[in-house]
Motif scaffolding. Sequence first.
Motif, PDB file in Angstrom:
ATOM      1  N   THR A  64       0.837  -1.206   0.000  1.00  0.00           N
ATOM      2  CA  THR A  64       0.000   0.000   0.000  1.00  0.00           C
ATOM      3  C   THR A  64       0.865   1.246   0.000  1.00  0.00           C
ATOM      4  O   THR A  64       0.601   2.206  -0.753  1.00  0.00           O
ATOM      5  N   ALA A  65       1.900   1.245   0.823  1.00  0.00           N
ATOM      6  CA  ALA A  65       2.808   2.392   0.848  1.00  0.00           C
ATOM      7  C   ALA A  65       3.505   2.569  -0.498  1.00  0.00           C
ATOM      8  O   ALA A  65       3.607   3.687  -1.014  1.00  0.00           O
ATOM      9  N   ALA A  66       3.978   1.454  -1.089  1.00  0.00           N
ATOM     10  CA  ALA A  66       4.641   1.545  -2.390  1.00  0.00           C
ATOM     11  C   ALA A  66       3.670   2.031  -3.469  1.00  0.00           C
ATOM     12  O   ALA A  66       4.031   2.852  -4.326  1.00  0.00           O
ATOM     13  N   GLY A  67       2.413   1.539  -3.435  1.00  0.00           N
ATOM     14  CA  GLY A  67       1.431   1.975  -4.418  1.00  0.00           C
ATOM     15  C   GLY A  67       1.140   3.460  -4.313  1.00  0.00           C
ATOM     16  O   GLY A  67       1.031   4.162  -5.329  1.00  0.00           O
ATOM     17  N   LEU A  68       1.024   3.973  -3.093  1.00  0.00           N
ATOM     18  CA  LEU A  68       0.777   5.403  -2.913  1.00  0.00           C
ATOM     19  C   LEU A  68       1.975   6.234  -3.358  1.00  0.00           C
ATOM     20  O   LEU A  68       1.824   7.306  -3.960  1.00  0.00           O
ATOM     21  N   LEU A  69       3.181   5.744  -3.067  1.00  0.00           N
ATOM     22  CA  LEU A  69       4.378   6.476  -3.485  1.00  0.00           C
ATOM     23  C   LEU A  69       4.546   6.452  -5.004  1.00  0.00           C
ATOM     24  O   LEU A  69       4.921   7.458  -5.616  1.00  0.00           O
ATOM     25  N   PHE A  70       4.270   5.315  -5.624  1.00  0.00           N
ATOM     26  CA  PHE A  70       4.297   5.258  -7.086  1.00  0.00           C
ATOM     27  C   PHE A  70       3.285   6.234  -7.680  1.00  0.00           C
ATOM     28  O   PHE A  70       3.550   6.904  -8.675  1.00  0.00           O
ATOM     29  N   PHE A  71       2.104   6.304  -7.046  1.00  0.00           N
ATOM     30  CA  PHE A  71       1.099   7.216  -7.576  1.00  0.00           C
ATOM     31  C   PHE A  71       1.499   8.672  -7.378  1.00  0.00           C
ATOM     32  O   PHE A  71       1.115   9.541  -8.178  1.00  0.00           O
ATOM     33  N   LEU A  72       2.253   8.971  -6.329  1.00  0.00           N
ATOM     34  CA  LEU A  72       2.771  10.332  -6.182  1.00  0.00           C
ATOM     35  C   LEU A  72       3.667  10.694  -7.364  1.00  0.00           C
ATOM     36  O   LEU A  72       3.573  11.792  -7.919  1.00  0.00           O
ATOM     37  N   GLY A  73       4.547   9.753  -7.754  1.00  0.00           N
ATOM     38  CA  GLY A  73       5.359   9.981  -8.941  1.00  0.00           C
ATOM     39  C   GLY A  73       4.511  10.110 -10.186  1.00  0.00           C
ATOM     40  O   GLY A  73       4.750  10.977 -11.047  1.00  0.00           O
ATOM     41  N   ALA A  74       3.474   9.265 -10.306  1.00  0.00           N
ATOM     42  CA  ALA A  74       2.601   9.329 -11.477  1.00  0.00           C
ATOM     43  C   ALA A  74       1.820  10.632 -11.511  1.00  0.00           C
ATOM     44  O   ALA A  74       1.608  11.213 -12.587  1.00  0.00           O
ATOM     45  N   ALA A  75       1.387  11.126 -10.347  1.00  0.00           N
ATOM     46  CA  ALA A  75       0.641  12.382 -10.300  1.00  0.00           C
ATOM     47  C   ALA A  75       1.507  13.561 -10.740  1.00  0.00           C
ATOM     48  O   ALA A  75       1.020  14.487 -11.393  1.00  0.00           O
ATOM     49  N   GLY A  76       2.801  13.530 -10.404  1.00  0.00           N
ATOM     50  CA  GLY A  76       3.691  14.591 -10.853  1.00  0.00           C
ATOM     51  C   GLY A  76       3.908  14.553 -12.347  1.00  0.00           C
ATOM     52  O   GLY A  76       3.822  15.584 -13.040  1.00  0.00           O
ATOM     53  N   LYS A  77       4.178  13.379 -12.884  1.00  0.00           N
ATOM     54  CA  LYS A  77       4.460  13.264 -14.318  1.00  0.00           C
ATOM     55  C   LYS A  77       3.204  13.438 -15.153  1.00  0.00           C
ATOM     56  O   LYS A  77       3.259  14.007 -16.255  1.00  0.00           O
ATOM     57  N   SER A  78       2.059  12.948 -14.666  1.00  0.00           N
ATOM     58  CA  SER A  78       0.815  13.003 -15.421  1.00  0.00           C
ATOM     59  C   SER A  78      -0.110  14.132 -14.975  1.00  0.00           C
ATOM     60  O   SER A  78      -1.301  14.124 -15.290  1.00  0.00           O
ATOM     61  N   ALA A  79       0.424  15.081 -14.231  1.00  0.00           N
ATOM     62  CA  ALA A  79      -0.282  16.331 -13.914  1.00  0.00           C
ATOM     63  C   ALA A  79      -1.631  16.098 -13.249  1.00  0.00           C
ATOM     64  O   ALA A  79      -2.666  16.584 -13.714  1.00  0.00           O
ATOM     65  N   GLN A  80      -1.632  15.359 -12.153  1.00  0.00           N
ATOM     66  CA  GLN A  80      -2.853  15.161 -11.379  1.00  0.00           C
ATOM     67  C   GLN A  80      -2.827  16.064 -10.141  1.00  0.00           C
ATOM     68  O   GLN A  80      -1.780  16.573  -9.743  1.00  0.00           O
ATOM     69  N   LEU A  81      -4.000  16.282  -9.567  1.00  0.00           N
ATOM     70  CA  LEU A  81      -4.076  17.106  -8.363  1.00  0.00           C
ATOM     71  C   LEU A  81      -3.159  16.558  -7.275  1.00  0.00           C
ATOM     72  O   LEU A  81      -3.138  15.339  -7.056  1.00  0.00           O
ATOM     73  N   PRO A  82      -2.414  17.414  -6.586  1.00  0.00           N
ATOM     74  CA  PRO A  82      -2.294  18.864  -6.754  1.00  0.00           C
ATOM     75  C   PRO A  82      -1.101  19.277  -7.622  1.00  0.00           C
ATOM     76  O   PRO A  82      -0.727  20.449  -7.625  1.00  0.00           O
ATOM     77  N   LEU A  83      -0.492  18.330  -8.321  1.00  0.00           N
ATOM     78  CA  LEU A  83       0.743  18.613  -9.061  1.00  0.00           C
ATOM     79  C   LEU A  83       0.475  18.892 -10.539  1.00  0.00           C
ATOM     80  O   LEU A  83       1.345  18.665 -11.375  1.00  0.00           O
ATOM     81  N   TYR A  84      -0.705  19.412 -10.853  1.00  0.00           N
ATOM     82  CA  TYR A  84      -1.059  19.674 -12.255  1.00  0.00           C
ATOM     83  C   TYR A  84      -0.570  21.029 -12.750  1.00  0.00           C
ATOM     84  O   TYR A  84      -0.641  21.312 -13.946  1.00  0.00           O
ATOM     85  N   VAL A  85      -0.061  21.886 -11.848  1.00  0.00           N
ATOM     86  CA  VAL A  85       0.128  23.307 -12.163  1.00  0.00           C
ATOM     87  C   VAL A  85       1.188  23.563 -13.237  1.00  0.00           C
ATOM     88  O   VAL A  85       1.200  24.625 -13.855  1.00  0.00           O
ATOM     89  N   TRP A  86       2.052  22.601 -13.496  1.00  0.00           N
ATOM     90  CA  TRP A  86       3.126  22.840 -14.457  1.00  0.00           C
ATOM     91  C   TRP A  86       2.677  22.684 -15.908  1.00  0.00           C
ATOM     92  O   TRP A  86       3.230  23.312 -16.814  1.00  0.00           O
TER      93      TRP A  86
ATOM     94  N   THR B 148       2.705  11.426 -25.031  1.00  0.00           N
ATOM     95  CA  THR B 148       3.692  10.466 -24.527  1.00  0.00           C
ATOM     96  C   THR B 148       4.097  10.708 -23.075  1.00  0.00           C
ATOM     97  O   THR B 148       3.687   9.963 -22.191  1.00  0.00           O
ATOM     98  N   MET B 149       4.864  11.765 -22.789  1.00  0.00           N
ATOM     99  CA  MET B 149       5.451  11.887 -21.459  1.00  0.00           C
ATOM    100  C   MET B 149       4.398  11.944 -20.362  1.00  0.00           C
ATOM    101  O   MET B 149       4.536  11.300 -19.316  1.00  0.00           O
ATOM    102  N   VAL B 150       3.320  12.707 -20.570  1.00  0.00           N
ATOM    103  CA  VAL B 150       2.336  12.840 -19.498  1.00  0.00           C
ATOM    104  C   VAL B 150       1.573  11.545 -19.262  1.00  0.00           C
ATOM    105  O   VAL B 150       0.915  11.393 -18.230  1.00  0.00           O
ATOM    106  N   THR B 151       1.643  10.625 -20.204  1.00  0.00           N
ATOM    107  CA  THR B 151       0.995   9.319 -19.989  1.00  0.00           C
ATOM    108  C   THR B 151       1.919   8.328 -19.293  1.00  0.00           C
ATOM    109  O   THR B 151       1.510   7.192 -19.021  1.00  0.00           O
TER     110      THR B 151
END
Length: 397
Positions: A220-242, A261-264
């Motif tokens: 669960t911790a690894a999944g949440l941390l992976f999703f944090l990386g995915a949210a940054g690269k794929s511009a999800q809340l709250p890291l969409y601002v870039w 490509t990159m955002v996916t």
Amino acid sequence: MELLLLLILIPPLAGAFLNGVFGRRFPHALVSVLACGASGLATLFALLAAWTYSHSPTDPVPFVHSYFTWIESGPFRADFTLYYDRLTLVMTVTVTVVSFLIHLYSRGYMEHEGGYYRFFAYLNLFLFMMLTLVTAGNYPLMFVGWEGVGLCSYLLIGFYFPRKSASDAGKKAFIVTRIGDVGFTLAVTLIFWTFGSVDFSYVFARLNEVTPGYFQAPLTAAGLLFFLGAAGKSAQLPLYVWLPDAMEGPTPVSALIHAATMVTAGVYLVARSSIIYAHAPMALAAVGAVGVLTAFFAATIALTQNDLKRMLAYSTISQLGYMFVGCGAGVFAAGIFHLVTHAFFKSLLFLAAGSVMRRTQHAKDGKPSAQDAGDLGHFFHRHVGHQRCPDALRVLQ
């Protein structure tokens, strides 16, 4: 297959090297032939690999090949391993085909811009890094491609670096996505601590053997941390601002990197780690919840935009949210299906928008905007730099 996978990676790397090192001395025609040829070869080999894999006489299983030992330190070992399965097939074909078409579009769109060779060197380097990301056989090698596309994104967003807004947008994208990359790094560390390996084949095989509920806390911790990386690269809340500010780059960059490509890459990371999320329902629910919020939130912002590219950027953020909704619902195939369709239709929308905005001198609400093709500094760079001073004087008059 082991040769085909290498041949997918080599042409864009060679094109980036040749244009990056010697491109200043090359005429535009040779620069574009090298860049488009490298992208075309990568596309050809990706299609050949897809044909070879899908027409296997037996039921296709993941193809894994280790070429050499890359990192070895105590118990930690990471080889240069390439991994090819149905997900890799879809991603390599999508990335190479879209990239090749955008390379062809860029041949005319960037013809009168300064730094022509530099632009195509960056595009080829980006393609190499993206292909490394989707063919990697372990998390550290995927991280190399992950960081590589981030670097190329920074270089291409800030391509018009004399303009402060462009250089600021490049720095903003680089900094915000680094927040997510911290999560990716911690997740890889946690995977190694839990399983003693970072290879996909080993980790996935172990998870196939364990009963549900086992390893649930670290997964669960690894999944949440992976999703944090995915949210940054794929511009999800709250890291969409870039992502909206990334529209300061040339239109082909918006089409290739920030739509197709990159955002996916974040969606691909979640889909690649699907078995981890299958053992971590709380992390999977978080993926779906953030995707729903982002899809609605970004769509409402897009309604208020009067800049065509920024409107499409917020639309992209919203569509990425839909992809995460598919993955968060446990239907990873649906998320990847939308990834493929979005890559083609959104890149076409960006390219069409670039043509319209260039034709109308980037008009917004009927008022011309002084940026990109309409910027007077760019006009002088093109015309005075090419000894066509009468044309420049005529426009000034």
